[in-house]
Scaffold this motif. Sequence first.
Motif, short mmCIF file in Angstrom:
data_model
loop_
_atom_site.label_atom_id
_atom_site.label_comp_id
_atom_site.label_asym_id
_atom_site.label_seq_id
_atom_site.Cartn_x
_atom_site.Cartn_y
_atom_site.Cartn_z
N GLY A 51 5.33 -8.18 -14.80
CA GLY A 51 4.14 -8.65 -15.50
C GLY A 51 4.36 -8.55 -16.99
N VAL A 52 3.36 -8.08 -17.72
CA VAL A 52 3.50 -8.03 -19.17
C VAL A 52 2.65 -6.90 -19.76
CG1 VAL A 52 1.59 -9.65 -19.60
CG2 VAL A 52 3.45 -9.46 -21.27
N VAL A 53 3.18 -6.31 -20.82
CA VAL A 53 2.45 -5.34 -21.64
C VAL A 53 2.28 -5.98 -23.02
CG1 VAL A 53 2.51 -3.06 -22.72
CG2 VAL A 53 3.38 -3.37 -20.39
N MET A 54 1.04 -6.01 -23.54
CA MET A 54 0.75 -6.72 -24.78
C MET A 54 -0.10 -5.88 -25.72
SD MET A 54 -0.26 -10.46 -23.23
CE MET A 54 0.68 -11.59 -24.22
N SER A 55 -0.01 -6.22 -27.02
CA SER A 55 -0.85 -5.57 -28.03
C SER A 55 -0.90 -6.46 -29.27
CB SER A 55 -0.30 -4.20 -28.40
OG SER A 55 -1.08 -3.60 -29.43
N GLU A 56 -2.00 -6.39 -30.01
CA GLU A 56 -2.05 -7.07 -31.30
C GLU A 56 -1.61 -6.14 -32.42
OE1 GLU A 56 -6.13 -8.01 -32.71
OE2 GLU A 56 -6.79 -6.77 -31.02
N VAL A 57 -1.40 -4.87 -32.10
CA VAL A 57 -0.92 -3.88 -33.05
C VAL A 57 0.60 -3.91 -33.05
CG1 VAL A 57 -0.88 -1.43 -33.64
CG2 VAL A 57 -2.95 -2.45 -32.66
N PRO A 58 1.26 -3.95 -34.20
CA PRO A 58 2.73 -4.03 -34.22
C PRO A 58 3.39 -2.78 -33.67
CG PRO A 58 1.89 -3.64 -36.43
CD PRO A 58 0.69 -3.91 -35.57
N CYS A 59 4.67 -2.92 -33.33
CA CYS A 59 5.43 -1.78 -32.84
C CYS A 59 5.36 -0.63 -33.84
CB CYS A 59 6.89 -2.18 -32.61
SG CYS A 59 7.11 -3.29 -31.20
N GLY A 60 5.21 0.56 -33.31
CA GLY A 60 5.05 1.73 -34.15
C GLY A 60 3.60 2.08 -34.42
N GLY A 61 2.69 1.14 -34.15
CA GLY A 61 1.27 1.39 -34.39
C GLY A 61 0.71 2.40 -33.40
N ALA A 62 -0.07 3.34 -33.91
CA ALA A 62 -0.65 4.39 -33.06
C ALA A 62 -2.01 3.95 -32.51
CB ALA A 62 -0.83 5.67 -33.87
N PRO A 63 -2.32 4.31 -31.27
CA PRO A 63 -3.64 4.01 -30.73
C PRO A 63 -4.70 4.89 -31.39
CG PRO A 63 -2.39 5.34 -29.17
CD PRO A 63 -1.45 5.00 -30.29
N THR A 64 -5.79 4.29 -31.82
CA THR A 64 -6.91 5.02 -32.42
C THR A 64 -8.18 4.63 -31.68
OG1 THR A 64 -7.40 3.27 -34.03
CG2 THR A 64 -5.77 4.95 -34.68
N LYS A 65 -9.25 5.36 -31.93
CA LYS A 65 -10.51 5.07 -31.23
C LYS A 65 -10.96 3.64 -31.51
CE LYS A 65 -15.21 6.76 -30.50
NZ LYS A 65 -16.22 7.79 -30.82
N TRP A 66 -10.86 3.19 -32.79
CA TRP A 66 -11.26 1.84 -33.13
C TRP A 66 -10.40 0.82 -32.40
CZ3 TRP A 66 -14.86 -1.23 -34.87
CH2 TRP A 66 -14.54 -2.51 -35.33
N ARG A 67 -9.11 1.07 -32.34
CA ARG A 67 -8.21 0.13 -31.69
C ARG A 67 -8.46 0.05 -30.19
NH1 ARG A 67 -2.68 1.51 -35.20
NH2 ARG A 67 -3.40 0.47 -37.10
N PHE A 68 -8.84 1.16 -29.59
CA PHE A 68 -9.21 1.11 -28.17
C PHE A 68 -10.43 0.22 -27.97
CE2 PHE A 68 -6.73 5.08 -27.46
CZ PHE A 68 -6.02 4.65 -26.35
N LEU A 69 -11.44 0.40 -28.80
CA LEU A 69 -12.66 -0.41 -28.66
C LEU A 69 -12.37 -1.88 -28.88
CD1 LEU A 69 -15.21 1.91 -30.52
CD2 LEU A 69 -15.06 1.49 -28.06
N GLN A 70 -11.54 -2.21 -29.87
CA GLN A 70 -11.21 -3.59 -30.15
C GLN A 70 -10.26 -4.17 -29.09
OE1 GLN A 70 -13.80 -4.25 -32.05
NE2 GLN A 70 -12.53 -5.67 -33.18
N ARG A 71 -9.39 -3.33 -28.57
CA ARG A 71 -8.51 -3.77 -27.48
C ARG A 71 -9.32 -4.27 -26.29
NH1 ARG A 71 -6.23 -0.25 -23.58
NH2 ARG A 71 -8.29 0.72 -23.70
N ASN A 72 -10.48 -3.67 -26.07
CA ASN A 72 -11.31 -4.03 -24.93
C ASN A 72 -11.74 -5.50 -24.97
OD1 ASN A 72 -11.09 -1.43 -24.01
ND2 ASN A 72 -13.10 -0.79 -24.73
N ARG A 73 -11.88 -6.07 -26.17
CA ARG A 73 -12.29 -7.46 -26.26
C ARG A 73 -11.19 -8.39 -25.72
NH1 ARG A 73 -9.44 -7.13 -30.87
NH2 ARG A 73 -8.97 -9.02 -32.08
N LEU A 74 -9.93 -7.97 -25.85
CA LEU A 74 -8.81 -8.76 -25.33
C LEU A 74 -8.80 -8.73 -23.80
CD1 LEU A 74 -5.91 -7.67 -27.74
CD2 LEU A 74 -7.71 -9.38 -28.09
N ILE A 75 -9.09 -7.56 -23.24
CA ILE A 75 -9.17 -7.45 -21.78
C ILE A 75 -10.28 -8.35 -21.25
CG2 ILE A 75 -9.67 -5.87 -19.88
CD1 ILE A 75 -8.41 -3.63 -21.53
N ALA A 76 -11.45 -8.31 -21.90
CA ALA A 76 -12.59 -9.11 -21.44
C ALA A 76 -12.32 -10.61 -21.61
CB ALA A 76 -13.84 -8.71 -22.21
N ALA A 77 -11.72 -11.00 -22.73
CA ALA A 77 -11.50 -12.42 -23.00
C ALA A 77 -10.43 -13.02 -22.13
CB ALA A 77 -11.16 -12.62 -24.48
#
Length: 391
Positions: free
Chosen positions: A228-254
């Motif tokens: 399958g695939v693992v994806m992110s809009e955050v570049p390599c090396g980017g750390a997960p933060t609370k804001w990024r988790f919340l914004q990541r959720n919009r990608l899952i929903a869309a």
Amino acid sequence: MNIDARSIIDAPQLRSAAEQLRPDADPGEVVARAAWSVLLEPGDGVAGALIAVHGAVAALQLALGEPGLLVPEEISPRALADARSRWHPRAKAEAVKEALSSCREVGGQILLPDDEDWPRGLDDLGAHAPQVLWARGDPGVLHEGATASIVGARAATGYGESVAAEIAGDLASSGTTIISGGAYGIDGAAHRAALGSGGKTAAFLAGGVDRAYPIGHQQLFDRIRASGVVMSEVPCGGAPTKWRFLQRNRLIAASGMATVVVEAGWRSGSLNTAGHAAALGRPIGAVPGPVTSAASAGCHRLLREYDAVCVTNAQEVRELWGEQPDPASAAVRADPEQIRLLDALSSRAPRETAELARRSGLAMDRVRSLLGLLALDGAVTQHERGWQRTP
């Protein structure tokens, strides 16, 4: 200001790194998109509006204060000034080069919005859509048939993980790609069930695709990348933060044709995913749980307050996006004893007749008789090790 846009876009080292990562694309566009990924926090609508009007390259020049381009009317001078103050500290050519090089080193790829493999559902996010996606694996799985987003509590109960696995496994075995966030609990159960059934799954991360978060899911992410695939809009090396988790959720929903919440607390982050789905007009399903379970309080809240649909199995999830049940399956559901036997069957592993009798509470002779009828309807399949429910 740390640097001007042209010194980023035209830098020979950056263009070379872009050509190595995407030899089929315009290196200036790749560098500009990678630069935006470095500058932004996910969901930045000001950047989205600039890029929609001027394109990634020219918008980057405007973003870094270079004159000559008109600012879109929907962006106020104050909003642009605030945005520039956020972006300028990150405007460093070294950071962009590191993002491109790190992605290539881990065997990743960079996806641009015009690419064939770009998840088209993300376009519905408008100005808040990602400007680039970093991926490891095969992003094409998001175009191979139906897609369903399955999310829920990290601190899931055995009941929740079992239901998530059953639904995800049944959906994946019939060609639906399962989308989730790679977290512990419901997310992990959904991913594993999809893989276990031989299906496809996609994980959207809140940090870079070069790191496993949570670290305990390193092997799971390896398996996801393999088929399958693992994806992110955050570049390599980017750390997960609370804001990024919340914004990541919009990608899952869309990305999903529907979002299903299996277990969620009263204020769970999964409700945030459901909120994004509702805003996009995507159908929402919620799995009910015991009324005494705090782990299901969020699902009951969705059913009561947010117009979610009660779902208990894979077919009910398919109905969320308009897929009608097979007439033979509808006939099966009309017989209470057949329903009991179907509940005892698994779509992922064969079970012997004696085990089915124990699970269903039916006599052995009755189980054999019903299995014959269900086999004629195509609802079950016999294997060397027993009977299995047909996906």
